[in-house]
Design an enzyme around this catalytic site. Structure first.
Site, PDB file in Angstrom:
ATOM      1  N   GLU A   1       0.278   5.170   0.641  1.00  0.00           N
ATOM      2  CA  GLU A   1      -0.679   6.182   1.120  1.00  0.00           C
ATOM      3  C   GLU A   1      -0.273   7.572   0.664  1.00  0.00           C
ATOM      4  O   GLU A   1       0.789   7.783   0.068  1.00  0.00           O
ATOM      5  CB  GLU A   1      -0.773   6.096   2.645  1.00  0.00           C
ATOM      6  CG  GLU A   1      -1.364   4.760   3.082  1.00  0.00           C
ATOM      7  CD  GLU A   1      -1.618   4.663   4.577  1.00  0.00           C
ATOM      8  OE1 GLU A   1      -1.140   5.529   5.345  1.00  0.00           O
ATOM      9  OE2 GLU A   1      -2.309   3.696   4.971  1.00  0.00           O
TER      10      GLU A   1
ATOM     11  N   ASN B   1       0.828  -1.221   0.000  1.00  0.00           N
ATOM     12  CA  ASN B   1       0.000   0.000   0.000  1.00  0.00           C
ATOM     13  C   ASN B   1       0.855   1.261   0.000  1.00  0.00           C
ATOM     14  O   ASN B   1       1.928   1.316   0.595  1.00  0.00           O
ATOM     15  CB  ASN B   1      -1.038  -0.007   1.135  1.00  0.00           C
ATOM     16  CG  ASN B   1      -0.473  -0.174   2.526  1.00  0.00           C
ATOM     17  OD1 ASN B   1       0.567  -0.788   2.709  1.00  0.00           O
ATOM     18  ND2 ASN B   1      -1.154   0.368   3.512  1.00  0.00           N
TER      19      ASN B   1
ATOM     20  N   CYS C   1     -10.483  -4.833   0.324  1.00  0.00           N
ATOM     21  CA  CYS C   1     -11.558  -3.842   0.481  1.00  0.00           C
ATOM     22  C   CYS C   1     -12.508  -3.911  -0.725  1.00  0.00           C
ATOM     23  O   CYS C   1     -12.231  -4.575  -1.729  1.00  0.00           O
ATOM     24  CB  CYS C   1     -10.963  -2.440   0.621  1.00  0.00           C
ATOM     25  SG  CYS C   1     -10.463  -1.691  -0.945  1.00  0.00           S
TER      26      CYS C   1
ATOM     27  N   CYS D   1      -4.241   0.777  -2.272  1.00  0.00           N
ATOM     28  CA  CYS D   1      -4.099  -0.496  -1.552  1.00  0.00           C
ATOM     29  C   CYS D   1      -3.015  -1.353  -2.208  1.00  0.00           C
ATOM     30  O   CYS D   1      -2.728  -1.217  -3.407  1.00  0.00           O
ATOM     31  CB  CYS D   1      -5.399  -1.282  -1.590  1.00  0.00           C
ATOM     32  SG  CYS D   1      -6.702  -0.643  -0.531  1.00  0.00           S
TER      33      CYS D   1
ATOM     34  N   GLU E   1      -3.221  -4.455  -3.080  1.00  0.00           N
ATOM     35  CA  GLU E   1      -3.791  -5.268  -4.164  1.00  0.00           C
ATOM     36  C   GLU E   1      -3.910  -4.444  -5.445  1.00  0.00           C
ATOM     37  O   GLU E   1      -3.689  -4.940  -6.552  1.00  0.00           O
ATOM     38  CB  GLU E   1      -5.186  -5.784  -3.787  1.00  0.00           C
ATOM     39  CG  GLU E   1      -5.217  -6.704  -2.586  1.00  0.00           C
ATOM     40  CD  GLU E   1      -5.417  -5.954  -1.265  1.00  0.00           C
ATOM     41  OE1 GLU E   1      -4.942  -4.816  -1.141  1.00  0.00           O
ATOM     42  OE2 GLU E   1      -6.047  -6.540  -0.370  1.00  0.00           O
TER      43      GLU E   1
ATOM     44  N   CYS F   1     -11.019  -2.862  -4.132  1.00  0.00           N
ATOM     45  CA  CYS F   1     -10.098  -3.888  -4.654  1.00  0.00           C
ATOM     46  C   CYS F   1     -10.858  -5.108  -5.136  1.00  0.00           C
ATOM     47  O   CYS F   1     -10.453  -5.751  -6.114  1.00  0.00           O
ATOM     48  CB  CYS F   1      -9.059  -4.260  -3.599  1.00  0.00           C
ATOM     49  SG  CYS F   1      -7.829  -2.958  -3.399  1.00  0.00           S
TER      50      CYS F   1
HETATM   51  N1  THU Z   1      -5.272  -1.632   2.671  1.00  0.00           N
HETATM   52  C1  THU Z   1      -4.707  -2.405   1.703  1.00  0.00           C
HETATM   53  O1  THU Z   1      -3.661  -2.070   1.131  1.00  0.00           O
HETATM   54  N2  THU Z   1      -5.331  -3.552   1.374  1.00  0.00           N
HETATM   55  C2  THU Z   1      -6.437  -4.056   2.008  1.00  0.00           C
HETATM   56  O2  THU Z   1      -6.890  -5.140   1.653  1.00  0.00           O
HETATM   57  C3  THU Z   1      -7.069  -3.293   3.074  1.00  0.00           C
HETATM   58  C4  THU Z   1      -6.502  -1.953   3.347  1.00  0.00           C
HETATM   59  C5  THU Z   1      -4.567  -0.403   3.055  1.00  0.00           C
HETATM   60  C6  THU Z   1      -5.239   0.876   2.705  1.00  0.00           C
HETATM   61  C7  THU Z   1      -4.623   1.824   3.710  1.00  0.00           C
HETATM   62  O3  THU Z   1      -3.355   2.265   3.223  1.00  0.00           O
HETATM   63  C8  THU Z   1      -4.371   0.962   4.926  1.00  0.00           C
HETATM   64  O4  THU Z   1      -4.414  -0.373   4.462  1.00  0.00           O
HETATM   65  C9  THU Z   1      -5.406   1.140   6.029  1.00  0.00           C
HETATM   66  O5  THU Z   1      -6.685   1.046   5.531  1.00  0.00           O
END
Ligand code: THU
Length: 161
Positions: free
Chosen positions: A64, A62, A112, A73, A75, A115
């Site tokens: 941000e 991920n 999520c 994310c 994925e 994704c």
């Molecule tokens: N996140 C992911 O990268 N993948 C997931 O399946 C769930 C959430 C990330 C998004 C954000 O950067 C952090 O996790 C918290 O939500």
């Protein structure tokens, strides 16, 4: 009126050493990939690793952003890399793991909603199911045979002219 039901089956493992060696390798790689996350806001680092149909491994973590909705994310990063590197090549199996500040990573996390939609599009594009392996560094591991199972009644390209 009638009521219909949606059910799906998935495998639950007690530990990583119960997995087939190539699955264990992919989940370990996903956990390693948490180190490549940029997650200073949530402090929740997610890693993903997938085996493509040609045997290549593709990864994601991920990423941000100070403008929170601009974050990506793990994925999503992985699917974009896979689609842009090997256009049309199916993903066989995709593993997701995580670790965070001051929280245990002792159970699986699941992709999520956005994704799930992206996974669905990738499956449609490549005409191939994506098998998911979900797990932390300890605890139960889920293997879901087809990411589409997480997206019942999905909106798909079939609706569009
Ligand atoms: N996140 C992911 O990268 N993948 C997931 O399946 C769930 C959430 C990330 C998004 C954000 O950067 C952090 O996790 C918290 O939500």
């Amino acid at each position: 009126m009638k009521t219909t039901e949606y059910r799906f089956s998935y495998e639950v493992y007690d530990a990583i050493d119960e997995l087939a060696p190539e699955d264990a390798l992919l989940l370990r790689r996903a956990l390693q990939m948490t180190q490549n996350a940029w997650a200073p806001y949530s402090r929740f680092r997610v890693g993903a690793a997938a085996r493509m149909q040609n045997g290549e491994i593709v990864t994601g973590a991920n990423q941000e952003n100070a403008a929170y909705p601009a974050g990506l994310c793990a994925e999503s990063v992985l699917l974009s890399t896979a689609g842009a590197t090997w256009p049309g090549l199916p993903i066989d199996t995709l593993a997701v793991s995580y670790e965070g500040d001051n929280i245990p990573n002792d159970h699986p996390i699941s992709p999520c909603g956005i994704c799930r939609q992206r996974l669905q599009e990738f499956e449609t594009r490549t005409q191939h199911p994506i098998r998911l392996i979900l797990g932390g560094s300890t605890g139960k591991i889920y293997i879901i045979p087809d990411a589409n199972l997480l997206m019942p009644l999905a909106f798909t390209a079939n609706e569009l002219p």
